[in-house]
Design a protein around this motif. Structure first.
Motif, PDB file in Angstrom:
ATOM      1  N   UNK A 153       0.819  -1.210   0.000  1.00 10.88           N
ATOM      2  CA  UNK A 153       0.000   0.000   0.000  1.00 10.88           C
ATOM      3  C   UNK A 153       0.862   1.274   0.000  1.00 10.88           C
ATOM      4  N   UNK A 154       2.000   1.227   0.699  1.00 15.38           N
ATOM      5  CA  UNK A 154       2.818   2.421   0.860  1.00 15.38           C
ATOM      6  C   UNK A 154       3.439   2.950  -0.417  1.00 15.38           C
ATOM      7  N   UNK A 155       3.602   2.089  -1.431  1.00 15.90           N
ATOM      8  CA  UNK A 155       4.257   2.559  -2.653  1.00 15.90           C
ATOM      9  C   UNK A 155       3.255   2.758  -3.795  1.00 15.90           C
ATOM     10  N   UNK A 156       1.971   2.610  -3.518  1.00 18.43           N
ATOM     11  CA  UNK A 156       0.950   2.715  -4.569  1.00 18.43           C
ATOM     12  C   UNK A 156       0.948   4.088  -5.228  1.00 18.43           C
ATOM     13  N   UNK A 157       1.068   5.141  -4.436  1.00 15.35           N
ATOM     14  CA  UNK A 157       1.016   6.490  -4.989  1.00 15.35           C
ATOM     15  C   UNK A 157       2.138   6.722  -5.992  1.00 15.35           C
ATOM     16  N   UNK A 158       3.353   6.300  -5.624  1.00 14.17           N
ATOM     17  CA  UNK A 158       4.497   6.492  -6.525  1.00 14.17           C
ATOM     18  C   UNK A 158       4.333   5.685  -7.811  1.00 14.17           C
ATOM     19  N   UNK A 159       3.822   4.463  -7.706  1.00 12.29           N
ATOM     20  CA  UNK A 159       3.618   3.631  -8.888  1.00 12.29           C
ATOM     21  C   UNK A 159       2.590   4.257  -9.823  1.00 12.29           C
ATOM     22  N   UNK A 160       1.546   4.855  -9.245  1.00 14.55           N
ATOM     23  CA  UNK A 160       0.528   5.498 -10.083  1.00 14.55           C
ATOM     24  C   UNK A 160       1.047   6.768 -10.735  1.00 14.55           C
ATOM     25  N   UNK A 161       2.029   7.410 -10.111  1.00 15.26           N
ATOM     26  CA  UNK A 161       2.658   8.564 -10.756  1.00 15.26           C
ATOM     27  C   UNK A 161       3.433   8.124 -11.999  1.00 15.26           C
ATOM     28  N   UNK A 162       4.042   6.950 -11.922  1.00 14.13           N
ATOM     29  CA  UNK A 162       4.803   6.428 -13.060  1.00 14.13           C
ATOM     30  C   UNK A 162       3.885   5.895 -14.155  1.00 14.13           C
ATOM     31  N   UNK A 163       2.765   5.269 -13.751  1.00 14.23           N
ATOM     32  CA  UNK A 163       1.791   4.709 -14.691  1.00 14.23           C
ATOM     33  C   UNK A 163       0.397   5.187 -14.283  1.00 14.23           C
ATOM     34  N   UNK A 164      -0.011   6.375 -14.714  1.00 16.16           N
ATOM     35  CA  UNK A 164      -1.272   6.968 -14.238  1.00 16.16           C
ATOM     36  C   UNK A 164      -2.521   6.162 -14.576  1.00 16.16           C
ATOM     37  N   UNK A 165      -2.466   5.304 -15.604  1.00 17.79           N
ATOM     38  CA  UNK A 165      -3.669   4.583 -16.027  1.00 17.79           C
ATOM     39  C   UNK A 165      -3.826   3.211 -15.379  1.00 17.79           C
ATOM     40  N   UNK A 166      -2.930   2.850 -14.437  1.00 15.64           N
ATOM     41  CA  UNK A 166      -3.068   1.527 -13.813  1.00 15.64           C
ATOM     42  C   UNK A 166      -3.982   1.606 -12.590  1.00 15.64           C
ATOM     43  N   UNK A 167      -4.580   0.460 -12.266  1.00 14.41           N
ATOM     44  CA  UNK A 167      -5.366   0.309 -11.044  1.00 14.41           C
ATOM     45  C   UNK A 167      -4.586  -0.554 -10.064  1.00 14.41           C
ATOM     46  N   UNK A 168      -4.465  -0.097  -8.840  1.00 11.94           N
ATOM     47  CA  UNK A 168      -3.820  -0.882  -7.788  1.00 11.94           C
ATOM     48  C   UNK A 168      -4.803  -1.017  -6.636  1.00 11.94           C
ATOM     49  N   UNK A 169      -5.152  -2.247  -6.303  1.00 14.17           N
ATOM     50  CA  UNK A 169      -6.128  -2.491  -5.239  1.00 14.17           C
ATOM     51  C   UNK A 169      -5.477  -3.298  -4.122  1.00 14.17           C
ATOM     52  N   UNK A 170      -5.116  -2.653  -2.990  1.00 12.52           N
ATOM     53  CA  UNK A 170      -4.644  -3.428  -1.834  1.00 12.52           C
ATOM     54  C   UNK A 170      -5.844  -4.023  -1.092  1.00 12.52           C
ATOM     55  N   UNK A 171      -5.784  -5.316  -0.831  1.00 18.94           N
ATOM     56  CA  UNK A 171      -6.865  -5.998  -0.121  1.00 18.94           C
ATOM     57  C   UNK A 171      -6.354  -6.528   1.213  1.00 18.94           C
ATOM     58  N   UNK A 172      -6.968  -6.092   2.309  1.00 18.16           N
ATOM     59  CA  UNK A 172      -6.590  -6.562   3.639  1.00 18.16           C
ATOM     60  C   UNK A 172      -7.412  -7.796   4.017  1.00 18.16           C
ATOM     61  N   UNK A 173      -6.721  -8.804   4.493  1.00 15.46           N
ATOM     62  CA  UNK A 173      -7.376 -10.024   4.945  1.00 15.46           C
ATOM     63  C   UNK A 173      -7.143 -10.198   6.447  1.00 15.46           C
ATOM     64  N   UNK A 174      -8.202 -10.518   7.167  1.00  9.70           N
ATOM     65  CA  UNK A 174      -8.061 -10.955   8.552  1.00  9.70           C
ATOM     66  C   UNK A 174      -8.938 -12.189   8.724  1.00  9.70           C
ATOM     67  N   UNK A 175      -8.858 -12.891   9.857  1.00  4.61           N
ATOM     68  CA  UNK A 175      -9.603 -14.151   9.999  1.00  4.61           C
ATOM     69  C   UNK A 175     -11.113 -13.999   9.835  1.00  4.61           C
ATOM     70  N   UNK A 176     -11.644 -12.795  10.062  1.00  2.00           N
ATOM     71  CA  UNK A 176     -13.091 -12.612   9.998  1.00  2.00           C
ATOM     72  C   UNK A 176     -13.571 -12.017   8.687  1.00  2.00           C
ATOM     73  N   UNK A 177     -12.662 -11.730   7.737  1.00  2.00           N
ATOM     74  CA  UNK A 177     -13.085 -11.090   6.505  1.00  2.00           C
ATOM     75  C   UNK A 177     -13.967 -12.042   5.698  1.00  2.00           C
ATOM     76  N   UNK A 178     -15.058 -11.538   5.166  1.00  2.00           N
ATOM     77  CA  UNK A 178     -15.983 -12.356   4.381  1.00  2.00           C
ATOM     78  C   UNK A 178     -15.707 -12.177   2.901  1.00  2.00           C
TER      79      UNK A 178
END
Length: 204
Positions: A153-178
């Motif tokens: 997640x921390x480097x998503x902003x910089x990556x989008x600056x390099x490639x403005x048209x990409x989508x980056x979706x960080x997904x958090x998982x914990x034991x209760x996530x459905x």
């Protein structure tokens, strides 16, 4: 089909029971999956230490230095053998990128000797596949895993600056996530990818 790269914490990446079978869901919604390589996850520990010894002149026992160097050589030989087998397939495109080349692409963001969490594998994989046309990326993260959040997640902003048209979706998982929660987050990625494909079709 639009491509999507799945990266992140390797136990989530490679275990469908842990990630709610995210690959099957994305395939059912029209994506072609690009999966990060397990061999890179294993090799990176030896590669980082070898690079740290070489570049920072760390004092390590000789046998330890030799082990790091030999481990890297072993992985290179194994990859060469795998590429030779794969090249016989009609859909073979190009050899898989080697770890030293992959991680050095991320040097402007995180240096290739950085060793925490997935290290530079996440930005390296994203930069490599973005340069080859992939525009959708999913980063799987265990909830509360700080190293993974930094290199994901921390480097998503910089990556989008390099490639403005990409989508980056960080997904958090914990034991209760459905799965419903995961699906809701993925729907935006799916809709945006369909819009991008429709725009491509209009310009043809």
């Amino acid at each position: 089909r639009p491509t999507v790269l799945i990266v992140g914490e390797y136990l989530l990446n490679f275990h469908p029971g842990a990630n709610h079978d995210i690959e099957a869901f994305l395939e059912q919604n029209g994506f072609e999956i690009i999966e990060a390589r397990m061999s890179d996850v294993i090799q990176k520990s030896y590669f980082y230490r070898d690079m740290q010894v070489r570049e920072y002149h760390l004092h390590k026992p000789l046998q330890e230095k030799l082990w790091y160097r030999m481990a890297d050589l072993f992985f290179d030989l194994a990859h060469d053998a795998a590429d030779k087998i794969a090249s016989a397939h009609p859909l073979y495109d190009r050899p898989a990128v080697r770890l030293p080349e992959l991680v050095k692409e991320s040097d402007p963001i995180i240096h290739h000797t950085f060793d925490a969490g997935e290290g530079v594998l996440i930005p390296g994989e994203i930069l490599h596949h973005a340069a080859h046309g992939c525009r959708a990326f999913v980063i799987l993260q265990p909830f509360g895993c700080l190293p993974n959040h930094v290199v994901g997640r921390g480097i998503s902003k910089r990556l989008k600056e390099l490639y403005p048209d990409i989508q980056i979706l960080p997904l958090d998982y914990d034991p209760d996530v459905s799965f419903a929660n995961i699906e809701n987050r993925l729907q935006m990625l799916i809709m945006n990818a369909r819009e991008q494909e429709a725009e491509k079709d209009k310009t043809k």
